[in-house]
Design a protein around this motif. Structure first.
Motif, PDB file in Angstrom:
ATOM      1  N   SER A 298       0.817  -1.206   0.000  1.00  0.00           N
ATOM      2  CA  SER A 298       0.000   0.000   0.000  1.00  0.00           C
ATOM      3  C   SER A 298       0.854   1.260   0.000  1.00  0.00           C
ATOM      4  O   SER A 298       1.814   1.367   0.784  1.00  0.00           O
ATOM      5  CB  SER A 298      -0.902   0.030   1.241  1.00  0.00           C
ATOM      6  OG  SER A 298      -1.535   1.296   1.371  1.00  0.00           O
ATOM      7  N   PRO A 299       0.523   2.246  -0.840  1.00  0.00           N
ATOM      8  CA  PRO A 299       1.227   3.540  -0.761  1.00  0.00           C
ATOM      9  C   PRO A 299       0.971   4.258   0.551  1.00  0.00           C
ATOM     10  O   PRO A 299       1.713   5.164   0.907  1.00  0.00           O
ATOM     11  CB  PRO A 299       0.666   4.321  -1.959  1.00  0.00           C
ATOM     12  CG  PRO A 299      -0.622   3.653  -2.293  1.00  0.00           C
ATOM     13  CD  PRO A 299      -0.471   2.214  -1.926  1.00  0.00           C
ATOM     14  N   GLY A 300      -0.062   3.828   1.280  1.00  0.00           N
ATOM     15  CA  GLY A 300      -0.350   4.424   2.584  1.00  0.00           C
ATOM     16  C   GLY A 300       0.135   3.595   3.749  1.00  0.00           C
ATOM     17  O   GLY A 300      -0.382   3.743   4.876  1.00  0.00           O
ATOM     18  N   ASP A 301       1.103   2.713   3.528  1.00  0.00           N
ATOM     19  CA  ASP A 301       1.639   1.881   4.612  1.00  0.00           C
ATOM     20  C   ASP A 301       2.024   2.757   5.803  1.00  0.00           C
ATOM     21  O   ASP A 301       2.672   3.801   5.645  1.00  0.00           O
ATOM     22  CB  ASP A 301       2.863   1.105   4.121  1.00  0.00           C
ATOM     23  CG  ASP A 301       3.440   0.188   5.184  1.00  0.00           C
ATOM     24  OD1 ASP A 301       2.964  -0.953   5.299  1.00  0.00           O
ATOM     25  OD2 ASP A 301       4.367   0.625   5.895  1.00  0.00           O
ATOM     26  N   THR A 302       1.652   2.325   6.996  1.00  0.00           N
ATOM     27  CA  THR A 302       1.828   3.176   8.173  1.00  0.00           C
ATOM     28  C   THR A 302       3.284   3.386   8.557  1.00  0.00           C
ATOM     29  O   THR A 302       3.605   4.339   9.268  1.00  0.00           O
ATOM     30  CB  THR A 302       1.055   2.599   9.368  1.00  0.00           C
ATOM     31  OG1 THR A 302       1.475   1.245   9.605  1.00  0.00           O
ATOM     32  CG2 THR A 302      -0.450   2.617   9.096  1.00  0.00           C
ATOM     33  N   GLN A 304       5.565   3.539   6.093  1.00  0.00           N
ATOM     34  CA  GLN A 304       6.138   4.015   4.834  1.00  0.00           C
ATOM     35  C   GLN A 304       7.151   3.010   4.280  1.00  0.00           C
ATOM     36  O   GLN A 304       8.243   3.362   3.836  1.00  0.00           O
ATOM     37  CB  GLN A 304       6.775   5.396   5.009  1.00  0.00           C
ATOM     38  CG  GLN A 304       5.784   6.451   5.478  1.00  0.00           C
ATOM     39  CD  GLN A 304       6.435   7.804   5.696  1.00  0.00           C
ATOM     40  OE1 GLN A 304       7.272   8.231   4.909  1.00  0.00           O
ATOM     41  NE2 GLN A 304       6.044   8.468   6.766  1.00  0.00           N
ATOM     42  N   ASN A 306       7.293  -0.876   1.929  1.00  0.00           N
ATOM     43  CA  ASN A 306       6.616  -1.850   1.083  1.00  0.00           C
ATOM     44  C   ASN A 306       7.502  -3.084   0.930  1.00  0.00           C
ATOM     45  O   ASN A 306       8.734  -3.009   1.043  1.00  0.00           O
ATOM     46  CB  ASN A 306       6.318  -1.282  -0.304  1.00  0.00           C
ATOM     47  CG  ASN A 306       5.045  -0.461  -0.394  1.00  0.00           C
ATOM     48  OD1 ASN A 306       4.636  -0.074  -1.480  1.00  0.00           O
ATOM     49  ND2 ASN A 306       4.391  -0.178   0.720  1.00  0.00           N
TER      50      ASN A 306
END
Length: 342
Positions: A298-302, A304, A306
């Motif tokens: 996710s580009p919104g990984d908490t 930041q 991947n």
């Protein structure tokens, strides 16, 4: 011309010669990504803001005294990157200086097998790869590599059959010691898991890491956590274990650390899946916890971060047989017997 079958997500790079030559080759390979992304990133700014910290001269002295060949490799890396050597050194000490450095990872450890998600800066997606390294006078190895970083802080296999995976532990600052990425680079020259643990115990340590260690043909693997305070080792001889990126060994109970929501959720979810009998690769591909999945895309990984690659290392035979997958891929992009691609 035939189409190159190697995927753009996982490059292939070769480096050989003196340690300075190796570093320079890796620097030249990673220079474009570092100048395009890394030096413009918030992570780089946070680490460069540490340049006046009083521990740094002591870290450099420890490096020079114990591992001058790694100092040579760092110098070559800086030359190839066309970046100041002091800045490249600091970047390779990022987890020692800054607890929130963008490195994550999840590992499933089983007897004779290590399986691992390599999680890192999504700005490097498509810019990372595997390096086949032949240093003069030292064991050759294949390692996942990030632009701008020494090999050895990810997953790797060397020519002696030693396999290693590495998970970040976000330890809070406790004083000067050997940079953790220097220590793990040194482990790629070890001839066995026991020798690797001895190297860790022989030197003062600054940051913290979890290592999965295994040896081709050995009946068990080892879960190793090291910090300034301790080097703790758990043999994995029966039931598999899962490790996200925070310390869980009893010997590290007093370690000041940051446990992010992602790391806590991945640990809990992975342990639950193991209890249900799930296979290692299925666990590493799991997205059942939608907010904090094990496979992180996710580009919104908490945090930041991947997932940039997955490795599955089979140590049943006298030669490691292993495969590397692009994130979420059903089929591997690279297969190996030892260091040989098959």
């Amino acid at each position: 011309m035939p189409t190159d079958p190697r995927p753009p997500e996982l490059h292939w790079v070769e480096a050989r010669g003196s340690h300075h030559d190796v570093g320079r080759a890796l620097g030249r390979w990673g220079a474009e990504a570092c100048h395009r992304h890394l030096v413009r990133s918030e992570a780089w700014a946070q680490v460069m803001a540490c340049r006046g910290r009083p521990e740094i001269p002591a870290m450099r002295t420890l490096l020079r005294q114990a591992f001058p060949w790694i100092e040579d490799e760092l110098a070559g890396l800086a030359e190839g990157l066309d970046l100041p050597p002091d800045e490249v050194f600091l970047w390779n000490c990022r987890g020692d200086l800054w607890a929130l450095a963008p490195d994550g990872c999840t590992t499933v450890l089983a007897p004779r097998r290590l399986s691992h998600n390599e999680d890192g800066d999504p700005g490097f997606a498509g810019a990372c790869g595997l390096a086949e390294v032949w240093p003069s006078g030292a064991p050759a190895f294949v390692s996942f590599v990030y632009p701008g970083s020494l090999p050895g802080h990810t997953f790797a296999v060397n020519e002696t059959g030693l396999a290693m995976t590495v998970n970040n532990i976000r330890a809070r600052r406790t004083g000067a010691g050997m940079p953790r990425m220097v220590l793990t680079r040194a482990l790629l020259a070890a001839g066995s898991a026991g020798e690797a643990v001895s190297i860790l115990r022989a030197h003062p340590r600054m940051g913290a890491f979890h290592l999965g260690l295994g040896q081709a043909g050995e009946s068990q693997t080892w879960s190793v956590e090291f910090s300034r305070a301790a080097v703790s080792v758990r043999p994995v001889a029966r039931a598999p274990l899962l490790h996200a990126n925070h310390a869980v060994h009893e010997a590290q109970d007093d370690l000041p650390q940051v446990i992010t929501a992602s790391s806590a959720h991945r640990q809990a979810r992975g342990e639950a899946l193991l209890a249900q009998g799930a296979e290692a690769l299925a666990i590493l591909a799991d997205t059942g916890d939608a907010a904090e999945p094990i496979l992180r895309r996710s580009p919104g990984d908490t945090d930041q971060e991947n997932t940039l690659a997955t490795a599955d290392i089979d140590l049943n035979e006298n030669t490691a047989r292993w495969a590397v997958y692009a994130p979420g891929a059903a089929e591997p992009h690279y297969r190996f017997e030892g260091l040989n691609r098959t």
